[in-house]
Scaffold this motif. Sequence first.
Motif, PDB file in Angstrom:
ATOM      1  N   THR A  38       3.311   5.919  -2.900  1.00  8.07           N
ATOM      2  CA  THR A  38       4.509   6.646  -3.352  1.00  8.07           C
ATOM      3  C   THR A  38       4.568   6.547  -5.168  1.00  8.07           C
ATOM      4  OG1 THR A  38       5.546   6.126  -1.558  1.00  8.07           O
ATOM      5  CG2 THR A  38       7.006   6.550  -3.249  1.00  8.07           C
ATOM      6  N   ALA A  39       4.362   5.495  -5.714  1.00  5.39           N
ATOM      7  CA  ALA A  39       4.432   5.496  -6.933  1.00  5.39           C
ATOM      8  C   ALA A  39       3.310   6.298  -7.624  1.00  5.39           C
ATOM      9  CB  ALA A  39       4.181   3.729  -7.580  1.00  5.39           C
ATOM     10  N   ALA A  40       2.358   6.334  -6.991  1.00  5.80           N
ATOM     11  CA  ALA A  40       0.972   7.079  -7.505  1.00  5.80           C
ATOM     12  C   ALA A  40       1.543   8.422  -7.742  1.00  5.80           C
ATOM     13  CB  ALA A  40      -0.212   7.002  -6.748  1.00  5.80           C
ATOM     14  N   ARG A  41       2.033   9.167  -6.241  1.00  9.15           N
ATOM     15  CA  ARG A  41       2.434  10.325  -6.229  1.00  9.15           C
ATOM     16  C   ARG A  41       3.477  10.629  -7.496  1.00  9.15           C
ATOM     17  NH1 ARG A  41       4.749  10.344  -1.608  1.00  9.15           N
ATOM     18  NH2 ARG A  41       2.945  10.974  -0.562  1.00  9.15           N
ATOM     19  N   GLU A  42       4.338   9.773  -7.793  1.00 10.23           N
ATOM     20  CA  GLU A  42       5.356  10.078  -9.007  1.00 10.23           C
ATOM     21  C   GLU A  42       4.717   9.966 -10.164  1.00 10.23           C
ATOM     22  OE1 GLU A  42       8.240   6.963  -8.025  1.00 10.23           O
ATOM     23  OE2 GLU A  42       8.879   7.911  -6.223  1.00 10.23           O
ATOM     24  N   VAL A  43       4.013   8.926 -10.497  1.00 15.51           N
ATOM     25  CA  VAL A  43       3.309   8.797 -11.900  1.00 15.51           C
ATOM     26  C   VAL A  43       2.401   9.716 -12.200  1.00 15.51           C
ATOM     27  CG1 VAL A  43       1.905   7.259 -13.176  1.00 15.51           C
ATOM     28  CG2 VAL A  43       3.954   6.227 -11.994  1.00 15.51           C
ATOM     29  N   PRO A  82      -2.248   5.879 -16.586  1.00 16.04           N
ATOM     30  CA  PRO A  82      -2.832   4.435 -16.515  1.00 16.04           C
ATOM     31  C   PRO A  82      -2.317   3.876 -15.121  1.00 16.04           C
ATOM     32  CG  PRO A  82      -1.429   4.883 -18.443  1.00 16.04           C
ATOM     33  CD  PRO A  82      -1.293   5.995 -17.754  1.00 16.04           C
ATOM     34  N   LEU A  83      -3.230   3.423 -14.412  1.00 13.25           N
ATOM     35  CA  LEU A  83      -3.150   2.771 -13.222  1.00 13.25           C
ATOM     36  C   LEU A  83      -2.016   1.485 -13.345  1.00 13.25           C
ATOM     37  CD1 LEU A  83      -6.740   2.738 -11.479  1.00 13.25           C
ATOM     38  CD2 LEU A  83      -4.586   4.460 -11.359  1.00 13.25           C
ATOM     39  N   SER A  84      -1.974   1.028 -14.441  1.00 14.04           N
ATOM     40  CA  SER A  84      -1.046  -0.172 -14.476  1.00 14.04           C
ATOM     41  C   SER A  84       0.418   0.568 -14.393  1.00 14.04           C
ATOM     42  CB  SER A  84      -1.179  -0.620 -16.008  1.00 14.04           C
ATOM     43  OG  SER A  84      -1.061   0.274 -17.143  1.00 14.04           O
ATOM     44  N   ALA A  85       0.533   1.886 -14.728  1.00 13.30           N
ATOM     45  CA  ALA A  85       1.962   2.202 -14.796  1.00 13.30           C
ATOM     46  C   ALA A  85       2.199   2.530 -13.146  1.00 13.30           C
ATOM     47  CB  ALA A  85       2.020   3.847 -15.422  1.00 13.30           C
ATOM     48  N   VAL A  86       1.083   2.954 -12.436  1.00 14.19           N
ATOM     49  CA  VAL A  86       1.319   2.967 -10.954  1.00 14.19           C
ATOM     50  C   VAL A  86       1.686   1.619 -10.549  1.00 14.19           C
ATOM     51  CG1 VAL A  86       0.226   3.489  -8.984  1.00 14.19           C
ATOM     52  CG2 VAL A  86      -0.138   4.829 -10.966  1.00 14.19           C
ATOM     53  N   GLY A 136       1.326  -6.262  -8.855  1.00 10.04           N
ATOM     54  CA  GLY A 136       0.514  -6.461  -9.862  1.00 10.04           C
ATOM     55  C   GLY A 136      -0.947  -5.405  -9.861  1.00 10.04           C
ATOM     56  N   GLN A 137      -1.445  -5.351 -10.729  1.00  7.28           N
ATOM     57  CA  GLN A 137      -2.771  -4.534 -10.817  1.00  7.28           C
ATOM     58  C   GLN A 137      -3.739  -5.095  -9.972  1.00  7.28           C
ATOM     59  OE1 GLN A 137      -2.992  -3.716 -15.282  1.00  7.28           O
ATOM     60  NE2 GLN A 137      -4.362  -2.244 -14.216  1.00  7.28           N
ATOM     61  N   GLY A 138      -3.797  -6.489  -9.538  1.00  6.02           N
ATOM     62  CA  GLY A 138      -4.658  -7.021  -8.691  1.00  6.02           C
ATOM     63  C   GLY A 138      -4.395  -6.304  -7.157  1.00  6.02           C
ATOM     64  N   SER A 139      -3.134  -6.391  -6.999  1.00  4.94           N
ATOM     65  CA  SER A 139      -2.703  -5.691  -5.428  1.00  4.94           C
ATOM     66  C   SER A 139      -3.413  -4.227  -5.654  1.00  4.94           C
ATOM     67  CB  SER A 139      -1.373  -5.833  -5.360  1.00  4.94           C
ATOM     68  OG  SER A 139      -1.018  -5.282  -4.305  1.00  4.94           O
ATOM     69  N   LEU A 140      -2.989  -3.659  -6.465  1.00  2.00           N
ATOM     70  CA  LEU A 140      -3.563  -2.224  -6.389  1.00  2.00           C
ATOM     71  C   LEU A 140      -4.920  -2.048  -6.246  1.00  2.00           C
ATOM     72  CD1 LEU A 140      -2.659   0.683  -8.924  1.00  2.00           C
ATOM     73  CD2 LEU A 140      -4.880   0.364  -8.640  1.00  2.00           C
ATOM     74  N   TYR A 141      -5.770  -2.781  -7.010  1.00  2.00           N
ATOM     75  CA  TYR A 141      -7.400  -2.728  -6.906  1.00  2.00           C
ATOM     76  C   TYR A 141      -7.824  -3.572  -5.448  1.00  2.00           C
ATOM     77  CZ  TYR A 141      -7.787  -1.047 -11.351  1.00  2.00           C
ATOM     78  OH  TYR A 141      -7.871  -0.205 -12.421  1.00  2.00           O
ATOM     79  N   ARG A 142      -7.077  -4.237  -4.963  1.00  2.00           N
ATOM     80  CA  ARG A 142      -7.151  -4.764  -3.432  1.00  2.00           C
ATOM     81  C   ARG A 142      -7.174  -3.721  -2.292  1.00  2.00           C
ATOM     82  NH1 ARG A 142      -5.069  -9.492  -5.231  1.00  2.00           N
ATOM     83  NH2 ARG A 142      -2.915  -8.796  -4.676  1.00  2.00           N
ATOM     84  N   ARG A 186       0.850  -1.233  -0.016  1.00  2.00           N
ATOM     85  CA  ARG A 186      -0.018   0.009   0.105  1.00  2.00           C
ATOM     86  C   ARG A 186       0.984   1.239  -0.016  1.00  2.00           C
ATOM     87  NH1 ARG A 186      -2.982   3.909   2.655  1.00  2.00           N
ATOM     88  NH2 ARG A 186      -4.982   3.827   2.293  1.00  2.00           N
ATOM     89  N   ALA A 187       1.932   1.426   0.812  1.00  2.00           N
ATOM     90  CA  ALA A 187       2.816   2.324   0.963  1.00  2.00           C
ATOM     91  C   ALA A 187       3.443   2.580  -0.466  1.00  2.00           C
ATOM     92  CB  ALA A 187       3.824   2.167   2.131  1.00  2.00           C
TER      93      ALA A 187
END
Length: 192
Positions: A28-33, A42-46, A53-59, A23-24
Amino acid sequence: MTPPTEPQGRPANQGRRVAARNRAALITAAREVFAEQGLTAPLSAVARRAGVGQGSLYRHFADRDALASAVLDENVRQIEAAADRPDPDLADVLGVVTWHLTRSTAFVDMLRVRGDGEQARVLSDRVRRVLDRCLPPGHRLTADDVMLAVAMVSGAVAGPAPAERERLALAAWRLLGIEVGPLRPHETADDA
């Protein structure tokens, strides 16, 4: 000693510890992207930048808005943490605010468009309360003045690289005659 494994030789599920780390990393990645590509990146870039993986992002985050909200909340938590000491220094706190201005598109938008949405109002009010707490008695500025200055500086923040955005932000603060401490994120207890 080797960690226990699940059948088929996979490592054991590390559960909450890995979930909190993921999650952390996503925040951090979302802030940068988002700073590099905008809020429509694209959320895949985050997920890729976070190393998950994208599954982890959506969890962790149901959608783009939930992820952007988490970035904003983390930015404000760091600002609050920077001011959580007996005699908070306005310049140091403004250094943390400015670091976020140069690295977080969503944070800039929230401070520029104060009052656009309930969450933006709540987060913006939290920043204003922090600044109010940091102003010494009898200071020439009020917290609302400093919030206006922050919004003005955020308007000056442009450029493709953080170093250029930092240079412009510091020039804007100098023009406003407001001292700013080192530009840095504030390490929260979760980071330690």
